[in-house]
Design a protein around this motif. Structure first.
Motif, PDB file in Angstrom:
ATOM      1  N   TYR A   1       0.736  -1.301   0.223  1.00 29.30           N
ATOM      2  CA  TYR A   1      -0.080  -0.139   0.044  1.00 29.30           C
ATOM      3  C   TYR A   1       0.924   1.200   0.080  1.00 29.30           C
ATOM      4  O   TYR A   1       1.758   1.450   0.758  1.00 29.30           O
ATOM      5  CB  TYR A   1      -0.626  -0.213   1.424  1.00 29.30           C
TER       6      TYR A   1
ATOM      7  N   VAL B   1      -7.015  11.878   4.890  1.00 27.59           N
ATOM      8  CA  VAL B   1      -7.018  12.770   6.112  1.00 27.59           C
ATOM      9  C   VAL B   1      -6.115  13.754   6.108  1.00 27.59           C
ATOM     10  O   VAL B   1      -5.006  13.608   5.723  1.00 27.59           O
ATOM     11  CB  VAL B   1      -6.790  12.090   7.587  1.00 27.59           C
TER      12      VAL B   1
ATOM     13  N   PHE C   1     -12.486  14.560  18.626  1.00 24.43           N
ATOM     14  CA  PHE C   1     -12.220  13.710  17.606  1.00 24.43           C
ATOM     15  C   PHE C   1     -11.683  14.671  16.257  1.00 24.43           C
ATOM     16  O   PHE C   1     -12.346  15.791  16.089  1.00 24.43           O
ATOM     17  CB  PHE C   1     -13.908  13.365  17.432  1.00 24.43           C
TER      18      PHE C   1
ATOM     19  N   GLY D   1      -8.591   7.506  13.201  1.00 28.14           N
ATOM     20  CA  GLY D   1      -8.022   6.145  12.891  1.00 28.14           C
ATOM     21  C   GLY D   1      -8.960   5.369  12.074  1.00 28.14           C
ATOM     22  O   GLY D   1     -10.221   5.885  12.250  1.00 28.14           O
TER      23      GLY D   1
ATOM     24  N   LEU E   1     -16.407   2.134   7.044  1.00 34.87           N
ATOM     25  CA  LEU E   1     -15.170   2.842   6.456  1.00 34.87           C
ATOM     26  C   LEU E   1     -14.843   2.332   5.061  1.00 34.87           C
ATOM     27  O   LEU E   1     -14.499   1.059   4.970  1.00 34.87           O
ATOM     28  CB  LEU E   1     -14.228   2.732   7.524  1.00 34.87           C
TER      29      LEU E   1
HETATM   30  N1  THG Z   1      -5.546   7.523   8.937  1.00 32.49           N
HETATM   31  C1  THG Z   1      -4.722   8.485   8.231  1.00 32.49           C
HETATM   32  N2  THG Z   1      -4.715   8.494   7.185  1.00 32.49           N
HETATM   33  C2  THG Z   1      -5.423   7.732   6.157  1.00 32.49           C
HETATM   34  C3  THG Z   1      -6.253   6.719   6.817  1.00 32.49           C
HETATM   35  C4  THG Z   1      -6.338   6.849   8.260  1.00 32.49           C
HETATM   36  N3  THG Z   1      -5.330   7.748   5.019  1.00 32.49           N
HETATM   37  C5  THG Z   1      -5.907   6.755   4.099  1.00 32.49           C
HETATM   38  C6  THG Z   1      -7.272   6.318   4.589  1.00 32.49           C
HETATM   39  N4  THG Z   1      -7.105   6.170   6.158  1.00 32.49           N
HETATM   40  C7  THG Z   1      -8.387   7.163   4.553  1.00 32.49           C
HETATM   41  N5  THG Z   1      -9.559   6.798   4.813  1.00 32.49           N
HETATM   42  C8  THG Z   1     -10.449   7.035   5.970  1.00 32.49           C
HETATM   43  C9  THG Z   1     -11.561   6.711   5.821  1.00 32.49           C
HETATM   44  C10 THG Z   1     -12.684   7.126   6.971  1.00 32.49           C
HETATM   45  C11 THG Z   1     -11.853   7.865   8.018  1.00 32.49           C
HETATM   46  C12 THG Z   1     -10.785   8.280   7.885  1.00 32.49           C
HETATM   47  C13 THG Z   1      -9.730   7.803   6.982  1.00 32.49           C
HETATM   48  C14 THG Z   1     -13.009   8.310   9.105  1.00 32.49           C
HETATM   49  N6  THG Z   1     -14.120   8.674   8.789  1.00 32.49           N
HETATM   50  C15 THG Z   1     -14.893   9.155   9.785  1.00 32.49           C
HETATM   51  C16 THG Z   1     -16.415   8.944   9.243  1.00 32.49           C
HETATM   52  O1  THG Z   1     -16.640   8.565   8.062  1.00 32.49           O
HETATM   53  O2  THG Z   1     -17.425   8.762  10.071  1.00 32.49           O
HETATM   54  C17 THG Z   1     -14.952  10.567  10.249  1.00 32.49           C
HETATM   55  C18 THG Z   1     -14.915  11.706   9.179  1.00 32.49           C
HETATM   56  C19 THG Z   1     -15.153  13.177   9.581  1.00 32.49           C
HETATM   57  O3  THG Z   1     -15.849  13.282  10.330  1.00 32.49           O
HETATM   58  O4  THG Z   1     -14.368  13.983   8.963  1.00 32.49           O
HETATM   59  O5  THG Z   1     -12.528   8.438  10.138  1.00 32.49           O
HETATM   60  O6  THG Z   1      -7.176   5.887   8.975  1.00 32.49           O
HETATM   61  N7  THG Z   1      -4.051   9.302   9.420  1.00 32.49           N
END
Ligand code: THG
Length: 394
Positions: free
Chosen positions: A57, A135, A202, A221, A269
């Motif tokens: 990845y 993110v 959060f 996360g 997610l």
């Molecule tokens: N952490 C960090 N970078 C990342 C990821 C991560 N980069 C790639 C990938 N994972 C990105 N994907 C996600 C998908 C969902 C969320 C975070 C990363 C997430 N979503 C919440 C939701 O959808 O409810 C909150 C979104 C919000 O309120 O802004 O947390 O894991 N560093």
């Protein structure tokens, strides 16, 4: 201890109760070793803890499991795990035009972001198609980290910066996130960095001291069990921090882990290049809530998105009937009355809900909750139903 049944002998080290001696186990039995599969400062510890497989990845190795799927899932939901998610690479964009360049890539308005904030942002090309779902961290008004999913988004920023002559620097710093995930993550982080880390809200971040170096700790996360991500800077010292966390969390049953397919699929997610593909808009991905469509914040794909706001297919939660299914290596066609109406991109056994949970991309004609469809799985045709919501936390 959750690693019953694994090969290798127990190495009852005082520093780390769960490290096992896997020196005899050579990863080259499954993957030829090469420097192009980069490894984070936590990789050696994570591997020694018994990672059972990897995927590549962002040109890095990321573990896919430690114990059996159900044990990893139950442990994540009841204790705390350390995840080597160094593959979530950072694109650092800094300089006077930094905010402008980031904004060109996303329809989410970043102008109101504050310095300790994180935003989940869909990124799109000029036609409004998804290029990533990172993110975004604002470090200060002219310095951002774009924490990317699996695509070479950095080249888009470099291309725009060069083509438009922007006053920015775009590079990939030596930063490797470490996930601290699970209901006991707060307690573990507080033991290392003090009780004030419990106050980080959060998608906010703060600086913590990591053996003499300040680093970013965010409440975020890739699970819905709560926890943090530490953006570890540098190439060395990851093993020291790992051991400190393992020692401090011994009575919390801290273990090595990794993003858990069952937990993330039941929570909805999404994963770029699995559930979200480069032919999809944010609206099709169900990420319309992260698009500001009142007025253009400065996103190059915004005009195209305006015309695509009413999708004809969209991500949906789907329950697939019957026994647990084999792991998913291809898209599984979804049908109704013999016609193709979509695809399943991710699926799992949602153990707490005693069903097969899946993420599908479904045509508007069949996306209403309660609609019955059929899914072609490697275990045969299965009945399935479109659900109202993902299952989420239990
Ligand atoms: N952490 C960090 N970078 C990342 C990821 C991560 N980069 C790639 C990938 N994972 C990105 N994907 C996600 C998908 C969902 C969320 C975070 C990363 C997430 N979503 C919440 C939701 O959808 O409810 C909150 C979104 C919000 O309120 O802004 O947390 O894991 N560093």
């Amino acid at each position: 201890m959750i690693f019953g049944g694994l090969p290798g002998k127990v190495h009852d080290n005082a520093m780390n109760h769960q490290t096992r001696d896997f020196a005899m186990r050579d990863i080259t039995t499954t993957m030829p070793l090469t420097v192009r599969m980069r490894r984070s400062p936590f990789w050696a510890r994570s591997h020694a803890a018994g990672a059972q497989g990897y995927i590549v990845y962002n040109n890095m190795l990321i573990a896919t499991g430690f114990a059996c799927g159900e044990e990893d899932y139950r442990h994540l939901k009841s204790a705390v795990q350390l995840w080597d998610v160094g593959c979530e690479r950072q694109i650092e964009i800094s300089g006077p035009d930094a905010a402008r360049l980031v904004q060109m890539s996303t329809p989410r308005d970043i102008s109101k972001m504050v310095d300790d904030q994180c935003f989940y942002i869909p990124t799109v090309d000029r036609r409004g198609y998804m290029t990533n779902d990172p993110v975004l961290l604002r470090l200060d008004e002219d310095r951002y980290w774009v924490s990317i999913a699996d695509s070479d988004l950095i080249l888009y920023y470099k291309g725009l910066a060069a083509g438009l002559g922007l006053d920015v620097s775009v590079h990939e710093p030596q930063v490797a996130p470490l996930g601290i995930q699970g209901p006991k993550a707060d307690e573990l982080a507080a033991r290392i960095w003090g009780a004030q880390v419990k106050d980080i809200r959060f998608f906010r971040h703060a600086r913590v001291d990591v053996n003499g170096t300040p680093m970013v700790l965010a409440r975020s996360g890739y699970s819905v069990q709560g926890g943090y991500e530490l953006y570890f800077e540098g190439e060395t010292g990851g093993d020291i921090l790992w051991d400190q966390l393992m020692e401090a969390g011994r009575d919390l049953d801290v273990c090595a882990g990794c993003p858990c397919q069952a937990e993330r699929v039941e929570a909805g997610l999404l994963s770029y290049l699995s559930d979200i593909t480069p032919d999809m808009t944010p609206f099709e991905a169900g990420l319309g809530r992260f698009c500001d469509m009142e007025r253009d914040p400065g996103c190059l794909g915004w005009d195209a998105l305006q015309a695509k706001q009413t999708p004809t297919r969209q991500i949906r939660p789907i329950e697939i009937a019957g026994d647990p299914l084999p792991p998913q290596g291809t898209f599984w066609p979804v049908e109704a009355e013999g016609q193709r109406v979509g695809r399943i991109s991710s699926s799992c056994r949602a153990y707490d809900f005693d069903c097969n949970a899946a993420i599908g991309l479904i045509d508007a004609s069949h996306w209403e909750p309660g609609t019955a469809v059929q899914v072609h799985t490697p275990a045969g045709m299965r009945e399935a139903e479109i659900k109202e919501k993902f299952w989420g936390k239990f």
